[in-house]
Design a protein around this motif. Structure first.
Motif, PDB file in Angstrom:
ATOM      1  N   GLY A 197       4.342   3.391 -22.902  1.00  8.43           N
ATOM      2  CA  GLY A 197       3.111   3.425 -23.667  1.00  8.43           C
ATOM      3  C   GLY A 197       2.116   4.466 -23.191  1.00  8.43           C
ATOM      4  N   ALA A 198       2.036   4.667 -21.878  1.00  4.72           N
ATOM      5  CA  ALA A 198       1.075   5.627 -21.334  1.00  4.72           C
ATOM      6  C   ALA A 198       1.415   7.046 -21.791  1.00  4.72           C
ATOM      7  CB  ALA A 198       1.072   5.546 -19.804  1.00  4.72           C
ATOM      8  N   THR A 199       2.688   7.402 -21.717  1.00  8.23           N
ATOM      9  CA  THR A 199       3.087   8.738 -22.157  1.00  8.23           C
ATOM     10  C   THR A 199       2.923   8.894 -23.661  1.00  8.23           C
ATOM     11  OG1 THR A 199       4.651   8.991 -20.329  1.00  8.23           O
ATOM     12  CG2 THR A 199       4.994  10.385 -22.262  1.00  8.23           C
ATOM     13  N   ALA A 200       3.279   7.860 -24.405  1.00  7.69           N
ATOM     14  CA  ALA A 200       3.137   7.915 -25.863  1.00  7.69           C
ATOM     15  C   ALA A 200       1.689   8.129 -26.262  1.00  7.69           C
ATOM     16  CB  ALA A 200       3.677   6.633 -26.487  1.00  7.69           C
ATOM     17  N   ALA A 201       0.774   7.430 -25.592  1.00 11.18           N
ATOM     18  CA  ALA A 201      -0.649   7.600 -25.898  1.00 11.18           C
ATOM     19  C   ALA A 201      -1.127   8.988 -25.507  1.00 11.18           C
ATOM     20  CB  ALA A 201      -1.469   6.528 -25.172  1.00 11.18           C
ATOM     21  N   ARG A 202      -0.638   9.494 -24.371  1.00  9.63           N
ATOM     22  CA  ARG A 202      -1.049  10.837 -23.927  1.00  9.63           C
ATOM     23  C   ARG A 202      -0.573  11.909 -24.900  1.00  9.63           C
ATOM     24  NH1 ARG A 202       1.734  14.526 -21.628  1.00  9.63           N
ATOM     25  NH2 ARG A 202       3.419  13.122 -20.951  1.00  9.63           N
ATOM     26  N   VAL A 203       0.669  11.800 -25.340  1.00 15.78           N
ATOM     27  CA  VAL A 203       1.204  12.786 -26.286  1.00 15.78           C
ATOM     28  C   VAL A 203       0.456  12.697 -27.611  1.00 15.78           C
ATOM     29  CG1 VAL A 203       3.231  13.512 -27.592  1.00 15.78           C
ATOM     30  CG2 VAL A 203       3.481  12.806 -25.207  1.00 15.78           C
ATOM     31  N   THR A 204       0.166  11.489 -28.050  1.00 17.70           N
ATOM     32  CA  THR A 204      -0.600  11.304 -29.288  1.00 17.70           C
ATOM     33  C   THR A 204      -1.948  11.998 -29.186  1.00 17.70           C
ATOM     34  OG1 THR A 204       0.473   9.185 -29.771  1.00 17.70           O
ATOM     35  CG2 THR A 204      -1.648   9.596 -30.815  1.00 17.70           C
ATOM     36  N   ALA A 205      -2.626  11.811 -28.057  1.00 19.17           N
ATOM     37  CA  ALA A 205      -3.923  12.456 -27.859  1.00 19.17           C
ATOM     38  C   ALA A 205      -3.790  13.974 -27.912  1.00 19.17           C
ATOM     39  CB  ALA A 205      -4.523  12.027 -26.526  1.00 19.17           C
ATOM     40  N   THR A 206      -2.715  14.499 -27.319  1.00 17.64           N
ATOM     41  CA  THR A 206      -2.508  15.948 -27.285  1.00 17.64           C
ATOM     42  C   THR A 206      -2.308  16.510 -28.688  1.00 17.64           C
ATOM     43  OG1 THR A 206      -1.521  15.790 -25.086  1.00 17.64           O
ATOM     44  CG2 THR A 206      -1.074  17.788 -26.337  1.00 17.64           C
ATOM     45  N   ILE A 207      -1.597  15.772 -29.529  1.00 16.61           N
ATOM     46  CA  ILE A 207      -1.349  16.231 -30.896  1.00 16.61           C
ATOM     47  C   ILE A 207      -2.661  16.492 -31.619  1.00 16.61           C
ATOM     48  CG2 ILE A 207      -0.515  15.482 -33.167  1.00 16.61           C
ATOM     49  CD1 ILE A 207       1.787  14.035 -31.634  1.00 16.61           C
ATOM     50  N   TRP A 208      -3.599  15.566 -31.490  1.00 15.45           N
ATOM     51  CA  TRP A 208      -4.875  15.712 -32.198  1.00 15.45           C
ATOM     52  C   TRP A 208      -5.825  16.640 -31.458  1.00 15.45           C
ATOM     53  CZ3 TRP A 208      -4.767  14.293 -37.028  1.00 15.45           C
ATOM     54  CH2 TRP A 208      -3.810  13.354 -37.424  1.00 15.45           C
ATOM     55  N   THR A 209      -5.674  16.741 -30.122  1.00 17.36           N
ATOM     56  CA  THR A 209      -6.479  17.693 -29.365  1.00 17.36           C
ATOM     57  C   THR A 209      -6.142  19.126 -29.769  1.00 17.36           C
ATOM     58  OG1 THR A 209      -6.657  16.161 -27.502  1.00 17.36           O
ATOM     59  CG2 THR A 209      -7.121  18.477 -27.059  1.00 17.36           C
ATOM     60  N   ASP A 210      -4.867  19.387 -30.086  1.00 21.93           N
ATOM     61  CA  ASP A 210      -4.457  20.711 -30.557  1.00 21.93           C
ATOM     62  C   ASP A 210      -5.239  21.096 -31.805  1.00 21.93           C
ATOM     63  OD1 ASP A 210      -2.644  21.035 -28.508  1.00 21.93           O
ATOM     64  OD2 ASP A 210      -0.884  20.511 -29.707  1.00 21.93           O
ATOM     65  N   LEU A 211      -5.422  20.131 -32.727  1.00 23.60           N
ATOM     66  CA  LEU A 211      -6.181  20.414 -33.942  1.00 23.60           C
ATOM     67  C   LEU A 211      -7.641  20.646 -33.619  1.00 23.60           C
ATOM     68  CD1 LEU A 211      -6.354  20.654 -37.000  1.00 23.60           C
ATOM     69  CD2 LEU A 211      -6.564  18.159 -37.133  1.00 23.60           C
ATOM     70  N   GLU A 212      -8.192  19.879 -32.704  1.00 24.08           N
ATOM     71  CA  GLU A 212      -9.583  20.077 -32.324  1.00 24.08           C
ATOM     72  C   GLU A 212      -9.789  21.460 -31.692  1.00 24.08           C
ATOM     73  OE1 GLU A 212     -13.131  17.952 -29.658  1.00 24.08           O
ATOM     74  OE2 GLU A 212     -11.111  17.094 -29.690  1.00 24.08           O
ATOM     75  N   ALA A 213      -8.821  21.891 -30.878  1.00 28.74           N
ATOM     76  CA  ALA A 213      -8.894  23.213 -30.258  1.00 28.74           C
ATOM     77  C   ALA A 213      -8.899  24.299 -31.321  1.00 28.74           C
ATOM     78  CB  ALA A 213      -7.747  23.405 -29.292  1.00 28.74           C
ATOM     79  N   LEU A 214      -8.115  24.100 -32.372  1.00 25.59           N
ATOM     80  CA  LEU A 214      -8.091  25.074 -33.457  1.00 25.59           C
ATOM     81  C   LEU A 214      -9.464  25.179 -34.107  1.00 25.59           C
ATOM     82  CD1 LEU A 214      -6.601  26.930 -35.492  1.00 25.59           C
ATOM     83  CD2 LEU A 214      -6.140  24.873 -36.838  1.00 25.59           C
ATOM     84  N   LEU A 215     -10.117  24.038 -34.300  1.00 23.32           N
ATOM     85  CA  LEU A 215     -11.466  24.057 -34.897  1.00 23.32           C
ATOM     86  C   LEU A 215     -12.436  24.805 -34.015  1.00 23.32           C
ATOM     87  CD1 LEU A 215     -11.736  20.355 -36.138  1.00 23.32           C
ATOM     88  CD2 LEU A 215     -11.289  22.391 -37.506  1.00 23.32           C
ATOM     89  N   GLU A 216     -12.308  24.630 -32.719  1.00 19.44           N
ATOM     90  CA  GLU A 216     -13.193  25.337 -31.793  1.00 19.44           C
ATOM     91  C   GLU A 216     -12.974  26.853 -31.912  1.00 19.44           C
ATOM     92  OE1 GLU A 216     -15.548  24.042 -30.126  1.00 19.44           O
ATOM     93  OE2 GLU A 216     -15.085  21.914 -30.203  1.00 19.44           O
ATOM     94  N   ASP A 217     -11.703  27.245 -32.036  1.00 18.36           N
ATOM     95  CA  ASP A 217     -11.384  28.673 -32.150  1.00 18.36           C
ATOM     96  C   ASP A 217     -11.922  29.262 -33.452  1.00 18.36           C
ATOM     97  OD1 ASP A 217     -10.086  28.565 -29.764  1.00 18.36           O
ATOM     98  OD2 ASP A 217      -8.078  28.361 -30.618  1.00 18.36           O
ATOM     99  N   GLN A 218     -11.906  28.433 -34.525  1.00 16.28           N
ATOM    100  CA  GLN A 218     -12.347  28.931 -35.825  1.00 16.28           C
ATOM    101  C   GLN A 218     -13.865  28.975 -35.920  1.00 16.28           C
ATOM    102  OE1 GLN A 218     -10.322  29.962 -38.325  1.00 16.28           O
ATOM    103  NE2 GLN A 218      -8.541  29.667 -37.050  1.00 16.28           N
TER     104      GLN A 218
END
Length: 218
Positions: A197-218
């Motif tokens: 569960g810990a890894t699954a939650a971490r990977v899930t967070a990373t998936i959406w963090t990638d999108l947030e990073a894109l918004l910051e870049d834009q």
């Protein structure tokens, strides 16, 4: 007259809900671009409905943040508001993490297989540059833990805020780290299958963090 030819006609009388779904989808996929005026008479004619259910749909879309409206002045497709989208990303990320944790004890082989199949469709759509199919497959993959966790508040809130993010993905698909997302999905599925569960939650967070990073870049 407003060109709303991108909207398919309603073939059955589902009225307000059907009008809501059709208009919302056209806003999310960019058929109706930000700033487009939304006149209930034009929309009703295109959808084959009376104006009343269209008005109700527009009110609901305004509550969702997809339509901007000022009484006696204008009703139009809402512009992108970076702060609103960023807030939505953070909320959606937290809720998907919660869904993954709560779903884990209930996930079976059939659920894991469903997620793998969705990721295969996602990868194929990315390879073809098919934005709609990629986003649909991505939704299907992430919906499995949401459905299995059986938390209505999570499902309802995600239904309210995810469309704001999907608008960004449709508009900026070429800039998205889509190939990386295929790998992230594989990592998520592997963690869930292993009961981690810990890894699954971490990977899930990373998936959406990638999108947030894109918004910051834009």
């Amino acid at each position: 007259m407003l060109d709303v030819s991108a909207l398919p006609r309603v073939s059955r009388p589902l009225l307000r809900d059907e009008a809501y779904e059709r208009i919302r989808h056209a806003i999310i996929d960019g058929s109706l671009v930000p700033g487009t005026p939304l006149r209930d008479a034009d929309l009703a004619e295109q959808l084959g409905l009376s104006r009343a259910p269209v008005r109700q749909a527009l009110l609901r879309l305004a509550e969702d943040g997809l339509v901007a409206s000022k009484p006696q002045s204008y009703t139009r497709v809402a512009e992108f508001v970076a702060d609103d989208v960023r807030d939505a990303v953070r909320l959606v990320r937290a809720l998907h993490e919660l869904a993954v944790r709560e779903a884990l004890p209930r996930l079976g082989r059939a659920h894991i297989a469903e997620m793998r199949t969705a990721n295969e469709r996602f990868a194929a759509a990315v390879a073809k540059g098919d934005v709609g199919a990629a986003i649909e497959a991505d939704d299907e993959l992430h919906d499995v833990p949401v459905r299995v966790c059986d938390n209505r508040a999570v499902a309802v809130t995600l239904g309210r805020y995810t469309p704001l993010l999907r608008r960004v993905e449709y508009a900026r698909f070429s800039s998205l780290p889509a190939q990386r997302s295929v790998k992230r999905h594989d990592e998520l599925i592997a963690a869930l299958e292993a009961g981690d569960g810990a890894t699954a939650a971490r990977v899930t967070a990373t998936i959406w963090t990638d999108l947030e990073a894109l918004l910051e870049d834009q």
